[in-house]
Scaffold this active site. Structure first.
Site, PDB file in Angstrom:
ATOM      1  N   HIS A 134      40.261  40.804  41.529  1.00 49.41           N
ATOM      2  CA  HIS A 134      41.205  39.814  42.060  1.00 49.41           C
ATOM      3  C   HIS A 134      42.047  39.179  40.941  1.00 49.41           C
ATOM      4  O   HIS A 134      43.163  38.721  41.183  1.00 49.41           O
ATOM      5  CB  HIS A 134      40.439  38.729  42.832  1.00 49.41           C
TER       6      HIS A 134
ATOM      7  N   SER B  63      47.455  35.356  44.904  1.00 47.91           N
ATOM      8  CA  SER B  63      46.338  35.057  45.802  1.00 47.91           C
ATOM      9  C   SER B  63      46.806  34.142  46.930  1.00 47.91           C
ATOM     10  O   SER B  63      47.666  34.531  47.710  1.00 47.91           O
ATOM     11  CB  SER B  63      45.191  34.472  44.962  1.00 47.91           C
TER      12      SER B  63
ATOM     13  N   ASP C 121      39.102  44.765  44.337  1.00 47.60           N
ATOM     14  CA  ASP C 121      39.192  43.326  44.626  1.00 47.60           C
ATOM     15  C   ASP C 121      38.188  42.984  45.733  1.00 47.60           C
ATOM     16  O   ASP C 121      38.293  43.496  46.848  1.00 47.60           O
ATOM     17  CB  ASP C 121      40.631  43.027  45.090  1.00 47.60           C
TER      18      ASP C 121
HETATM   19  C1  MLT Z   1      43.360  32.752  50.672  1.00 48.01           C
HETATM   20  O1  MLT Z   1      42.568  31.939  51.116  1.00 48.01           O
HETATM   21  O2  MLT Z   1      44.588  32.596  50.665  1.00 48.01           O
HETATM   22  C2  MLT Z   1      42.778  34.006  50.099  1.00 48.01           C
HETATM   23  O3  MLT Z   1      41.488  34.156  50.526  1.00 48.01           O
HETATM   24  C3  MLT Z   1      42.852  34.029  48.630  1.00 48.01           C
HETATM   25  C4  MLT Z   1      42.203  32.845  48.001  1.00 48.01           C
HETATM   26  O4  MLT Z   1      42.831  31.835  47.880  1.00 48.01           O
HETATM   27  O5  MLT Z   1      41.044  32.944  47.585  1.00 48.01           O
END
Ligand code: MLT
Length: 209
Positions: A186, A105, A155
Site C-alpha cells: 500500500h 489511498s 497491497d
Molecule cells: C479508505 O478508507 O479510503 C481506504 O480504505 C484507504 C485507507 O484510507 O486506508
C-alpha cells in the site's frame, strides 16, 4: 492562508504553463503530507493541499468509512461535493487553471469519487492505491479526462480486482486511463514517483513565469 472552506496549504507556481496540483492525503495525514510528493512529481506547479474534514479516532480523512474498505457512500457523495466546491472557491481565490489531482489511498478514493460526481472539478488525476469509491457509479461522460492509476500488486488494503474494476469504470465513462500494478504494497515507492513524473511531463509544457 486565505480563508476557504477547507484548512489547506497553497504554494504558488514556480514555473508557468504547468497544471496546478490538488494534493489529497491518506488517512491520518494532513495538508502538509503530499507537498514534497507534488514538488517531486511536477516541480514548478502551484500546489493546493486541503486537509480532510472527517476525523476517525482523531485521524483526518476525506469521508467516513464503516470498516476498512467499506465506505459510508452517502458521506462519500456529500464530501466529494464539498471538496469540488472548495476546488471552485480556491481556483477563484488563487486564480488557478484546471487542476490535476494527486491522491494517495483515502485521498485517491475521494479524488475518484469527485471525478465521477463532479467531473468539472479536475482535468486529470494520479490516483495512488485507489479503490472503487461508489458501488453504483453515476452515469457520467469523462471524455477528455486523463487518469493514471498506480496500484500495488501485493497491497493488503486494495485487492487487485478492485483496482481493475476502478479502471474499467473510468474507461467505460470514456476517460483515458493508464493503469499499472507495481511490485508494491500500500505504501508508495520510487516507481510511483517516476511513473507519475513521466505521465505528467507528457502534457505539461513548462515555460518561464
Ligand atoms: C479508505 O478508507 O479510503 C481506504 O480504505 C484507504 C485507507 O484510507 O486506508
Amino acid at each position: 492562508m486565505t480563508s476557504l472552506s477547507f484548512t489547506h496549504r497553497y504554494e504558488p507556481a514556480l514555473t508557468g504553463g504547468l497544471p496546478p496540483l490538488l494534493l489529497l492525503h491518506g488517512t491520518g495525514g494532513s495538508e502538509e503530507d503530499l507537498l514534497p510528493l507534488g514538488r517531486a512529481i511536477s516541480p514548478g506547479s502551484a500546489l493546493l493541499s486541503p486537509r480532510g474534514r472527517v476525523l476517525e479516532h482523531g485521524m483526518p480523512r476525506f469521508f467516513r468509512r464503516l470498516a476498512e474498505g467499506v465506505f459510508d457512500e452517502e458521506d462519500v457523495k456529500r464530501r466529494a461535493n464539498e471538496l469540488a466546491d472548495f476546488v471552485a472557491e480556491a481556483r477563484e481565490a488563487y486564480g488557478l487553471g484546471e487542476l490535476t489531482a494527486i491522491g494517495f489511498s483515502n485521498g485517491a478514493n475521494i479524488a475518484a469519487a469527485m471525478l465521477l460526481l463532479r467531473p468539472e472539478a479536475i482535468r486529470s488525476g494520479i490516483f495512488l492505491r485507489a479503490m472503487v469509491p461508489l458501488s453504483e457509479p453515476p452515469a457520467v461522460d469523462l471524455t477528455g479526462k486523463q487518469v493514471l492509476l498506480l496500484s500495488g500488486a501485493v497491497d493488503p488494503i486494495v485487492p487487485p480486482e478492485n483496482s481493475r474494476r476502478l479502471a474499467a469504470i473510468l474507461r467505460e465513462a470514456n476517460a483515458e486511463v493508464y493503469a499499472q500494478a507495481l511490485p508494491a504494497s500500500h505504501g508508495l515507492t520510487p516507481q510511483d514517483v517516476s511513473l507519475s513524473q513521466q505521465w505528467m511531463a507528457k502534457d505539461a509544457q513548462p515555460k518561464p513565469l
